[in-house]
Scaffold this active site. Structure first.
Site, PDB file in Angstrom:
ATOM      1  CE1 TYR A   1      -4.403   1.367   0.578  1.00 14.40           C
ATOM      2  CE2 TYR A   1      -3.072   3.114   1.534  1.00 14.40           C
ATOM      3  CZ  TYR A   1      -4.276   2.670   1.021  1.00 14.40           C
ATOM      4  OH  TYR A   1      -5.360   3.520   0.969  1.00 14.40           O
TER       5      TYR A   1
ATOM      6  CE1 TYR B   1      -5.348   6.083  -1.424  1.00 11.57           C
ATOM      7  CE2 TYR B   1      -7.224   7.504  -1.903  1.00 11.57           C
ATOM      8  CZ  TYR B   1      -6.459   6.793  -1.000  1.00 11.57           C
ATOM      9  OH  TYR B   1      -6.802   6.799   0.328  1.00 11.57           O
TER      10      TYR B   1
END
Ligand SMILES: [Zn+2]
Lengths: 319, 141, 401
Positions: free
Chosen positions: C305, C355
Site C-alpha cells: 500500500y 488510488y
C-alpha cells in the site's frame, strides 16, 4: 529570530521608556455627576459610589469613584478632527514608526489596571504615557505585527501615583485576506476549532487560561490524548496535572501545500515530547524551519492566534 | 436612586477557592453601548454611529473597553459587596459586544492570600469570549 | 535475503485456501469520471461477475468499506442481484481494503454466504479529495471528531501531514533520506509506464524528477504522494471448491488478516514508545505467514500500500523482507523493481496506476497469480497484498491453486 534584528526594532526599542507626549491634566476633578452617569450606564448599584449616607459609614468614609472608571477622568471628550490632530504628540513615536512601516491596523489585546487608592470627588488627575515594551515581529492570525505595551501613570493633585494602567495592543499589517474580509465585513476564516467533549474539555479550558494540562490518573499514569479510562488501572477518576511546558522536539514537519486558510506557510508543526513523558502536537514558532532539529529543547507558550483564541504553541527554549 | 444590589460585604474567611460568583447576564443594546461610551467620555464614532462603524469594517457599533472594565468592576462587587476593595483588574479583550448579542459573565475564586482574593472571570457573548481576566479584591477580615 | 524473520505459529487461522477470488473488475481510472459513484460501482461489480462467469443473481453477500458512499443494497438492486444473506462494512479508511476480502472469505468459508462481492467506487478526485484533509469538518463532540482536534488547530490537517510526522522520525532514527523514499516512487512509475490502465502510462520518472518535485509537507514531496483518482474496483469471493468450476483459475486466499495495535491511532500514531514502525502491519504479516504456512522467502511479489512512500519502506520491514531500518538499503539495490528480488506494485501502485483505496492492488495480485498481469513476475506462487497504513489495517496472501 534573525528577522527581528531590524533597524525598525532598534529604533522602537530606543524609544521605550521615554514619555509619549506631555502629561495631561483632567478637564474636571473627580465628581459625583460623572460617577452617577457611569453607574447608570453600567447599572452599578454599589452605594459607596452614589449614596452619601451609606458611603459615610463605609470603609471609605465618603463617596468614592468606581475604580474601573479610571480612564474616563482624563478622556478628552468630544473633539473635532482638527483639535484631535493638534493634540497628537509630536516627534518620533513607536506607533508612528509602526504606521510608517506598514503596520497600520490596531487591535487592543490586554488592559491591566492597578489601583493604589480609591479616588474621591475633588481629586484632580494628571496622566502620562510611555511605551514600556515592543515585541519582536509576530505572525498572528490578523497579520504580521508587533505587540506594544503602553504604560500609563495616573497622579493626583499632590503628585502621588494613584493608579497605573498597562495597555497592550497589536499593531499589524493586515493580510490581503484579512483586509479584504474586513472591508466586506465578512467573518475571517479561523483555525479549525477542536471538538470539545466531556473527555477533553479540561485541556482546552486550560489552554484558554494559559495552562498546559495533562490528564493524570490517581495511579500516576499520564495520558495524552486524554480519555475517560486509565488503561493501566481502569479508573474513571483522574485529575488535570499542569505540565511544566518544557520538552524536546520528537519529530516535526513543514507544511507547504495545500495552503489552507488561515494558516501561513510554510507552517512548522512539531511533535513535542514533554518533560513529563507524554507527547503532544503543536506549532513551533519564532524559528526558521531549517533551524529545527529533533531533540531540540522547546518550551510551551500560549499565543492569541486570533481574537479570543488562545492556542498552545512552542518556541525554542532559551539558554 | 436604584436599589443597591447588596449592602453587606463578604468577609475574607467566608470565601473559598473555587466559589462561583453570581452570573451576570447582560443583553447588549445600542443604548448599553452608547451610554457606556458617553459616560466614559469616549466619543469615537465606532461606539455610537452605526453607519461610520460599518464603513470602518465593523459589523455594527461595539462596546468600548472602558465600559467593559466597568462591567467587570460591577460584576465582582455585585457578588462580593460594596466594601470589597478592587485592587487590580487584568483583562484580555476578545470578541466584540455588538447590539443584539447577550454577554454572560461568570467567575470563580481562583486564589486567596493575605486578605486578597483573586477572581477569575469570563464574559462570553455569541461570538466567543468578549473579556477574560482576573480581578484582585481586598475583603474585610 | 532471509532476515531471521520469526513466524509466530499461534497466529494461524483456519482460513487457508477455504475461499478464493474468482473474479475481478474495474472501471477506467481517471481524474474526472463524468458519472456517479454508484454507476462506477455497478460497472465494476458487473465486470467482476462477468469475469468470474457468474450472474448478478448469484450474489448473496457484500463486504465493503464503511467509507464507500454506495450502500450495498443499492448496488445490489441496480445490478439485479439476489437476496442478501451477508453484508458487512469495514471501518478505518484504506485499512479496509484486504479486510473486505477477509470478511467475505469468512462468510463463504462458514457457509453464511456463497458469493460475496467486495467493491470500492469513488470520485475521489472530482468530488471529494482526500488530500484536502479534514479542514472543513464541523466539530462534533464525538470521539472521532475530537481526535482531529489534537491536530487540526495547528494545521496538521491532511493525510500527507500525518504520515510526514512519522516519516521524519523514521529518517532520524535510521538515516533514510528523501531519495530513499523517492526510489519507491521511481519503481512504481516505472511499472505504471508499461501498464495501459495506469494514469501514468508511459510516464516514468527519475530520482532527479522526484528530488525536484515541490514540497507538500517536508519531508514529503509531491512525488511521494499517491494520486487522487476517480474509479471503481470490485472482486468476487466464493468458496475454493466453487471457484475451481468457474471461468478463471482461482486466486486462492492463502491467508487474510486484520490488525490494529493496542496503541492504535487513526493516522496519528505519535504516542507509542517508538513511532518508526507499523505494529498493526507487523501483526497482519504474522497472521498471514502463520495461516499460509509461509515465510518471506516464499513471496515472489507484493502489492505494498503506497499512499505515501515512507510507509512502503516500513511495511517491507514489518513483513520481514528486510531488517528494521534497512529498507533503504533493500530498495537501493533495485530489489523492488521488476527483475529484482521482490518487485512491488507491478501495476504501478497508487502512485502510478490509481488510488482506489488499495482495491486496485488486489486486482493486480489476482492477475499475477493468474499470470495475466501486464508486468508479469516470473514463477509467481504467492503474492502479498497490504491495505492502508497508519490506520487499523489488513492484508492478504493470494496464491495459485
Ligand atoms: Zn490508573
Amino acid at each position: 529570530m534573525k528577522k527581528s534584528e531590524t533597524p525598525l526594532l532598534d529604533q522602537m526599542r530606543q524609544l521605550t521608556g521615554a514619555p509619549v507626549g506631555e502629561p495631561n491634566t483632567a478637564r474636571d476633578p473627580v465628581n459625583q455627576a460623572m460617577i452617577r452617569h457611569w453607574c447608570d450606564a453600567v447599572d452599578d448599584r454599589n452605594p459607596v459610589y452614589t449614596d452619601p449616607e451609606f458611603a459615610e459609614k463605609s470603609v471609605h468614609g465618603g463617596i468614592v469613584a468606581p475604580p474601573t472608571m479610571l480612564q474616563a477622568w482624563t478622556m478628552p471628550g468630544l473633539m473635532s478632527r482638527e483639535e484631535r490632530e493638534a493634540r497628537a504628540p509630536r516627534g518620533p513615536s513607536v506607533l508612528r514608526l509602526l504606521d510608517e512601516a506598514g503596520f497600520t491596523s490596531v487591535v487592543a489585546t490586554n488592559c491591566t489596571q492597578a489601583y493604589k487608592r480609591y479616588l474621591r470627588p475633588g481629586d484632580l488627575l494628571t496622566v502620562s504615557h510611555s511605551i514600556e515594551a515592543v515585541s519582536d515581529e509576530k505572525k498572528t492570525a490578523l497579520g504580521v505585527g508587533h505587540f506594544v505595551t503602553q504604560l500609563t501613570c495616573y497622579r493626583d493633585q499632590n503628585g502621588e501615583e494613584v493608579a497605573t494602567m498597562r495597555f497592550r495592543l497589536l499593531k499589524f499589517r493586515p493580510t490581503e485576506r484579512s483586509a479584504g474580509a474586513e472591508r466586506r465585513g465578512a467573518p475571517k476564516r479561523s483555525r479549525p476549532v477542536p471538538s470539545i467533549n466531556h473527555d477533553n474539555r479540561f485541556f482546552w479550558d486550560g489552554v484558554q487560561a494559559g495552562r498546559l494540562l495533562i490528564q493524570r490518573c490517581f495511579c500516576g499514569k499520564l495520558r495524552h490524548p486524554p480519555g475517560p479510562m486509565c488503561p493501566v488501572c481502569r479508573s474513571l477518576e483522574w485529575e488535570a496535572a499542569e505540565a511544566c511546558g518544557r520538552g524536546t522536539v520528537y519529530s516535526y514537519v513543514v507544511a507547504h501545500h495545500p495552503p489552507i486558510p488561515p494558516f501561513e506557510y510554510p507552517n512548522l508543526i512539531v511533535l513535542v515530547e514533554l518533560e513529563e513523558g507524554v507527547r503532544i502536537v503543536s506549532n513551533l514558532v519564532d524559528i526558521e524551519p531549517e533551524e529545527v532539529e529533533i531533540g531540540m529543547a522547546v518550551r510551551a507558550r500560549f499565543d492569541e492566534v486570533e481574537p479570543d483564541r488562545i492556542l498552545l504553541q512552542f518556541e525554542r527554549a532559551k539558554g | 436612586m436604584r436599589e443597591p444590589t447588596r449592602t453587606t460585604t463578604l468577609r475574607y474567611h467566608q470565601v473559598a477557592i473555587g466559589d462561583e460568583l453570581s452570573d451576570l447576564t447582560l443583553p447588549i443594546t445600542a443604548t448599553v453601548i452608547v451610554s457606556g461610551a458617553i459616560a466614559s467620555r469616549d466619543y469615537q464614532d465606532v461606539h455610537h454611529d452605526r453607519d461610520l462603524a460599518v464603513e470602518r469594517g465593523s459589523e455594527d457599533i461595539f462596546m468600548n473597553i472602558l465600559t467593559s472594565n466597568g462591567y467587570v468592576g460591577r460584576f465582582v462587587t455585585d457578588w462580593a459587596g460594596p466594601e470589597a476593595l478592587i485592587q487590580r483588574v487584568d483583562i484580555r479583550l476578545g470578541a466584540p459586544n455588538y447590539p443584539g448579542d447577550t454577554m454572560v459573565m461568570t467567575g470563580r475564586v481562583k486564589e486567596k492570600s493575605d486578605g486578597i482574593i483573586t477572581v477569575e472571570l469570563v464574559g462570553k457573548n455569541g461570538l466567543g469570549n468578549h473579556v477574560t481576566g482576573t480581578v484582585d479584591l481586598r475583603l474585610p477580615q | 535475503m532471509s532476515v531471521d524473520f520469526k513466524v509466530v505459529s499461534h497466529f494461524a487461522s483456519d482460513l487457508r485456501d477455504r475461499a478464493a477470488i474468482a473474479g475481478i473488475g474495474a472501471t477506467e481510472f481517471s481524474k474526472d469520471s463524468g458519472r456517479s459513484e454508484m454507476r462506477l460501482a455497478v460497472e465494476a461489480v458487473t465486470a467482476a461477475l462477468e469475469d468470474a462467469g457468474l450472474e448478478p443473481a448469484d450474489v448473496d453477500g457484500y463486504s465493503v468499506f464503511s467509507m464507500d458512499n454506495n450502500p450495498a443494497i443499492e448496488v445490489n438492486r441496480q445490478i439485479g442481484g439476489g437476496d442478501l444473506r451477508f453484508f458487512g462494512r469495514v471501518h478505518y479508511g484504506g485499512g479496509a481494503a484486504c479486510a473486505t476480502v477477509l470478511q467475505a472469505a469468512m462468510a463463504v468459508a462458514t457457509g453464511v454466504a456463497n458469493t460475496v462481492v467486495c467493491y470500492r467506487a469513488m470520485n475521489e478526485r472530482s468530488m471529494q479529495r482526500f488530500g484536502a484533509g479534514v479542514q472543513d469538518r464541523r466539530p462534533m463532540p464525538t470521539a472521532e471528531s475530537a481526535h482531529f482536534g489534537w491536530y487540526a488547530p495547528y494545521g496538521l490537517l491532511t493525510p500527507a501531514s500525518w504520515v510526514a510526522m512519522s516519516a521524519r522520525r523514521y529518517m532520524h532514527e535510521y538515516g533514510a533520506t528523501s531519495e530513499d523514499f523517492g526510489r519507491v516512487s521511481v519503481a512504481d512509475r516505472k511499472h505504471a509506464a508499461t501498464n495501459p490502465a495506469a494514469w501514468f502510462y508511459q510516464q516514468p520518472i527519475s530520482l532527479e524528477d522526484h528530488q525536484r518535485s515541490r514540497w507538500i509537507i517536508d519531508p514529503l514531496r509531491l512525488l511521494d504522494c499517491c494520486q487522487e483518482s476517480d474509479g471503481a474496483v470490485a472482486v468476487v469471493v466464493t468458496s475454493a471448491e466453487r471457484a475451481r468450476d468457474l471461468r478463471q483459475p482461482p486466486a486462492m486466499i492463502r491467508a487474510a488478516a486484520q490488525g490494529a495495535s493496542h496503541e492504535q491511532q487513526m493516522m496519528t500514531g505519535f504516542y507509542a514508545d517508538r513511532i518508526t514502525g507499523l505494529p498493526e502491519m507487523g501483526l497482519v504479516a504474522q497472521q498471514l505467514y502463520a495461516t499460509a504456512g509461509l515465510t518471506p522467502d516464499d513471496i515472489q511479489t507484493a502489492i505494498i500500500y503506497d499512499h505515501f512512500t515512507p510507509f512502503v519502506l516500513i511495511q517491507l520491514e514489518e513483513f520481514g523482507f528486510c531488517k528494521k531500518g534497512e529498507a533503504k538499503d533493500f530498495i537501493r539495490d533495485g530489489n523492488i523493481e521488476l527483475g529484482g528480488r521482490l518487485p512491488i506494485n507491478t501495476h504501478g501502485g497508487q502512485l502510478g496506476e490509481a488510488y482506489i483505496h488499495g482495491m486496485n492492488g488486489i486486482n493486480e495480485a489476482v492477475r499475477q497469480v493468474r499470470g495475466t498481469a501486464v508486468n508479469p513476475v516470473k514463477d509467481v506462487e504467492h503474492v502479498v497484498v497490504t491495505a492502508g497504513t497508519g490506520v487499523p489495517t489488513s492484508g492478504l496472501i493470494l496464491g495459485r491453486d
